[in-house]
Design a protein around this motif. Structure first.
Motif, PDB file in Angstrom:
ATOM      1  N   ASN A 123      26.395  29.602  25.683  1.00 21.69           N
ATOM      2  CA  ASN A 123      25.451  30.365  24.870  1.00 21.69           C
ATOM      3  C   ASN A 123      25.951  31.788  24.679  1.00 21.69           C
ATOM      4  OD1 ASN A 123      23.536  28.198  24.826  1.00 21.69           O
ATOM      5  ND2 ASN A 123      23.007  28.731  26.924  1.00 21.69           N
ATOM      6  N   ALA A 124      25.410  32.462  23.681  1.00 23.76           N
ATOM      7  CA  ALA A 124      25.755  33.863  23.442  1.00 23.76           C
ATOM      8  C   ALA A 124      25.384  34.680  24.675  1.00 23.76           C
ATOM      9  CB  ALA A 124      25.007  34.380  22.218  1.00 23.76           C
ATOM     10  N   GLY A 125      26.245  35.605  25.038  1.00 18.65           N
ATOM     11  CA  GLY A 125      25.990  36.461  26.188  1.00 18.65           C
ATOM     12  C   GLY A 125      26.554  35.927  27.494  1.00 18.65           C
ATOM     13  N   ASP A 126      27.051  34.691  27.509  1.00 10.89           N
ATOM     14  CA  ASP A 126      27.665  34.148  28.725  1.00 10.89           C
ATOM     15  C   ASP A 126      28.927  34.929  29.043  1.00 10.89           C
ATOM     16  OD1 ASP A 126      25.701  32.262  28.872  1.00 10.89           O
ATOM     17  OD2 ASP A 126      26.936  30.588  28.189  1.00 10.89           O
ATOM     18  N   ARG A 127      29.207  35.090  30.327  1.00  9.81           N
ATOM     19  CA  ARG A 127      30.394  35.824  30.768  1.00  9.81           C
ATOM     20  C   ARG A 127      31.298  34.886  31.546  1.00  9.81           C
ATOM     21  NH1 ARG A 127      30.346  40.705  29.184  1.00  9.81           N
ATOM     22  NH2 ARG A 127      32.081  41.376  30.458  1.00  9.81           N
ATOM     23  N   PHE A 128      32.612  35.122  31.417  1.00 10.02           N
ATOM     24  CA  PHE A 128      33.605  34.278  32.058  1.00 10.02           C
ATOM     25  C   PHE A 128      34.586  35.152  32.829  1.00 10.02           C
ATOM     26  CE2 PHE A 128      32.054  32.169  28.318  1.00 10.02           C
ATOM     27  CZ  PHE A 128      31.837  30.867  28.747  1.00 10.02           C
ATOM     28  N   CYS A 129      34.954  34.701  34.034  1.00  9.28           N
ATOM     29  CA  CYS A 129      35.981  35.397  34.800  1.00  9.28           C
ATOM     30  C   CYS A 129      36.920  34.350  35.414  1.00  9.28           C
ATOM     31  CB  CYS A 129      35.377  36.315  35.862  1.00  9.28           C
ATOM     32  SG  CYS A 129      34.438  35.479  37.132  1.00  9.28           S
ATOM     33  N   PHE A 130      38.104  34.790  35.811  1.00  8.65           N
ATOM     34  CA  PHE A 130      39.120  33.924  36.394  1.00  8.65           C
ATOM     35  C   PHE A 130      38.641  33.405  37.744  1.00  8.65           C
ATOM     36  CE2 PHE A 130      43.100  33.439  38.873  1.00  8.65           C
ATOM     37  CZ  PHE A 130      43.671  32.449  38.111  1.00  8.65           C
ATOM     38  N   ASN A 131      38.823  32.118  37.988  1.00  7.35           N
ATOM     39  CA  ASN A 131      38.381  31.489  39.233  1.00  7.35           C
ATOM     40  C   ASN A 131      39.508  31.562  40.265  1.00  7.35           C
ATOM     41  OD1 ASN A 131      37.229  29.985  41.234  1.00  7.35           O
ATOM     42  ND2 ASN A 131      37.181  28.067  40.080  1.00  7.35           N
ATOM     43  N   GLU A 132      39.478  32.566  41.112  1.00 10.42           N
ATOM     44  CA  GLU A 132      40.514  32.726  42.131  1.00 10.42           C
ATOM     45  C   GLU A 132      40.346  31.721  43.268  1.00 10.42           C
ATOM     46  OE1 GLU A 132      41.248  36.698  43.367  1.00 10.42           O
ATOM     47  OE2 GLU A 132      40.907  37.493  41.359  1.00 10.42           O
ATOM     48  N   ASP A 133      39.181  31.083  43.365  1.00  9.32           N
ATOM     49  CA  ASP A 133      38.919  30.105  44.415  1.00  9.32           C
ATOM     50  C   ASP A 133      39.292  28.683  44.003  1.00  9.32           C
ATOM     51  OD1 ASP A 133      37.915  32.112  46.022  1.00  9.32           O
ATOM     52  OD2 ASP A 133      35.873  31.862  45.266  1.00  9.32           O
TER      53      ASP A 133
ATOM     54  N   LEU B 235      37.932  28.828  35.064  1.00 15.03           N
ATOM     55  CA  LEU B 235      37.101  30.000  34.795  1.00 15.03           C
ATOM     56  C   LEU B 235      35.740  29.808  35.439  1.00 15.03           C
ATOM     57  CD1 LEU B 235      37.843  30.504  30.981  1.00 15.03           C
ATOM     58  CD2 LEU B 235      38.999  31.546  32.923  1.00 15.03           C
ATOM     59  N   VAL B 236      35.106  30.908  35.796  1.00 14.20           N
ATOM     60  CA  VAL B 236      33.750  30.872  36.338  1.00 14.20           C
ATOM     61  C   VAL B 236      32.814  31.395  35.258  1.00 14.20           C
ATOM     62  CG1 VAL B 236      32.205  31.779  38.111  1.00 14.20           C
ATOM     63  CG2 VAL B 236      34.577  31.228  38.685  1.00 14.20           C
ATOM     64  N   LYS B 237      31.777  30.604  34.959  1.00 15.51           N
ATOM     65  CA  LYS B 237      30.820  30.964  33.914  1.00 15.51           C
ATOM     66  C   LYS B 237      29.567  31.528  34.558  1.00 15.51           C
ATOM     67  CE  LYS B 237      28.177  28.696  30.280  1.00 15.51           C
ATOM     68  NZ  LYS B 237      26.858  28.939  30.795  1.00 15.51           N
ATOM     69  N   GLN B 238      29.061  32.611  33.981  1.00 14.76           N
ATOM     70  CA  GLN B 238      27.817  33.204  34.466  1.00 14.76           C
ATOM     71  C   GLN B 238      26.875  33.374  33.292  1.00 14.76           C
ATOM     72  OE1 GLN B 238      29.718  36.633  35.789  1.00 14.76           O
ATOM     73  NE2 GLN B 238      30.301  35.795  37.766  1.00 14.76           N
ATOM     74  N   PRO B 239      25.696  32.836  33.300  1.00 15.60           N
ATOM     75  CA  PRO B 239      25.107  31.956  34.304  1.00 15.60           C
ATOM     76  C   PRO B 239      25.689  30.547  34.182  1.00 15.60           C
ATOM     77  CG  PRO B 239      23.592  32.230  32.491  1.00 15.60           C
ATOM     78  CD  PRO B 239      24.766  33.126  32.207  1.00 15.60           C
ATOM     79  N   MET B 240      25.758  29.842  35.304  1.00 14.63           N
ATOM     80  CA  MET B 240      26.362  28.517  35.321  1.00 14.63           C
ATOM     81  C   MET B 240      25.416  27.494  34.712  1.00 14.63           C
ATOM     82  SD  MET B 240      29.005  27.064  35.874  1.00 14.63           S
ATOM     83  CE  MET B 240      29.800  25.540  36.184  1.00 14.63           C
ATOM     84  N   SER B 241      25.854  26.870  33.626  1.00 20.42           N
ATOM     85  CA  SER B 241      25.114  25.788  32.982  1.00 20.42           C
ATOM     86  C   SER B 241      26.102  24.997  32.143  1.00 20.42           C
ATOM     87  CB  SER B 241      23.981  26.327  32.105  1.00 20.42           C
ATOM     88  OG  SER B 241      24.508  27.064  31.026  1.00 20.42           O
ATOM     89  N   ARG B 242      25.677  23.855  31.659  1.00 23.16           N
ATOM     90  CA  ARG B 242      26.579  23.004  30.866  1.00 23.16           C
ATOM     91  C   ARG B 242      26.801  23.565  29.464  1.00 23.16           C
ATOM     92  NH1 ARG B 242      27.578  17.763  32.518  1.00 23.16           N
ATOM     93  NH2 ARG B 242      27.727  17.121  30.351  1.00 23.16           N
TER      94      ARG B 242
ATOM     95  N   ASN C 225      32.480  26.818  17.339  1.00 27.73           N
ATOM     96  CA  ASN C 225      32.249  25.476  17.888  1.00 27.73           C
ATOM     97  C   ASN C 225      33.466  24.995  18.685  1.00 27.73           C
ATOM     98  OD1 ASN C 225      33.926  25.075  15.702  1.00 27.73           O
ATOM     99  ND2 ASN C 225      32.728  23.421  14.817  1.00 27.73           N
ATOM    100  N   ALA C 226      34.678  25.272  18.222  1.00 28.85           N
ATOM    101  CA  ALA C 226      35.883  24.892  18.966  1.00 28.85           C
ATOM    102  C   ALA C 226      36.012  25.720  20.242  1.00 28.85           C
ATOM    103  CB  ALA C 226      37.123  25.067  18.093  1.00 28.85           C
ATOM    104  N   LEU C 227      35.654  26.996  20.163  1.00 24.44           N
ATOM    105  CA  LEU C 227      35.711  27.860  21.343  1.00 24.44           C
ATOM    106  C   LEU C 227      34.743  27.366  22.409  1.00 24.44           C
ATOM    107  CD1 LEU C 227      36.795  30.397  22.716  1.00 24.44           C
ATOM    108  CD2 LEU C 227      34.987  31.681  21.581  1.00 24.44           C
ATOM    109  N   ALA C 228      33.540  26.984  22.017  1.00 28.23           N
ATOM    110  CA  ALA C 228      32.552  26.500  22.982  1.00 28.23           C
ATOM    111  C   ALA C 228      33.052  25.231  23.668  1.00 28.23           C
ATOM    112  CB  ALA C 228      31.216  26.240  22.288  1.00 28.23           C
ATOM    113  N   ARG C 229      33.656  24.312  22.912  1.00 27.62           N
ATOM    114  CA  ARG C 229      34.169  23.077  23.512  1.00 27.62           C
ATOM    115  C   ARG C 229      35.301  23.368  24.497  1.00 27.62           C
ATOM    116  NH1 ARG C 229      35.522  20.767  18.398  1.00 27.62           N
ATOM    117  NH2 ARG C 229      37.322  19.933  19.460  1.00 27.62           N
ATOM    118  N   ASN C 230      36.207  24.288  24.142  1.00 25.92           N
ATOM    119  CA  ASN C 230      37.314  24.618  25.036  1.00 25.92           C
ATOM    120  C   ASN C 230      36.835  25.360  26.279  1.00 25.92           C
ATOM    121  OD1 ASN C 230      40.157  23.907  23.915  1.00 25.92           O
ATOM    122  ND2 ASN C 230      38.934  24.483  22.143  1.00 25.92           N
ATOM    123  N   LEU C 231      35.847  26.239  26.112  1.00 31.79           N
ATOM    124  CA  LEU C 231      35.309  26.939  27.281  1.00 31.79           C
ATOM    125  C   LEU C 231      34.571  25.978  28.209  1.00 31.79           C
ATOM    126  CD1 LEU C 231      34.138  30.316  25.734  1.00 31.79           C
ATOM    127  CD2 LEU C 231      35.936  29.975  27.431  1.00 31.79           C
TER     128      LEU C 231
END
Length: 144
Positions: free
Chosen positions: A85-95, A75-82, A57-63
């Protein structure tokens, strides 16, 4: 429960000058995971949780603070939503771009804490019971 100051460089922001990021300790741990990744690589929610051992729960709030909040989208979240959820992927936002050099990352508040009817009645009953003793003590003081 503390906070940390990080220096981060984003290629497209502020001519390559570093930003000072003030964030929670958990957010710092998450951001540091992306130091060793090659550009374009991503981590799943489960991989981040396994590496940091942060409660889910703390990890989800920080992410949410790092990937969903508009001003601190490091960070960029894939798929993008508020929601996270399990299976979401995150990468560094170079933009990422920002005109300011000092950025404070707030942690998203915990979920909805509104009481239902049953909880509200229980709370009112407890408050009335506690007030009863205080009223009796005030009456005794006045009578003396």
């Amino acid at each position: 429960m503390g906070d940390a100051d990080l220096k981060a460089t984003f290629p497209k922001s502020n001519k390559g000058r570093p930003h000072d990021i003030n964030c929670s300790t958990y957010s710092m741990l998450v951001l540091l995971l992306f130091n060793d990744l090659a550009p374009g690589q991503s981590l799943s929610l489960e991989e981040i949780q396994a590496e940091t051992n942060i409660p889910m729960n703390a990890l989800a709030r920080n992410l949410q603070s790092l990937a969903v909040a508009p001003k601190t989208r490091f960070l960029v979240k894939q798929p993008m939503s508020r929601e996270i959820n399990a299976g979401d992927r995150f990468c560094f936002n170079e933009d990422f771009t920002s005109k300011v050099t000092r950025i404070k990352v707030g942690v998203v508040a915990a979920g909805n804490k509104v009481e239902g009817d049953k909880e509200r009645k229980e709370t009112e009953k407890k408050n009335n019971d506690n007030r009863g003793f205080q009223v009796e003590a005030a009456v005794v003081r006045i009578m003396k």
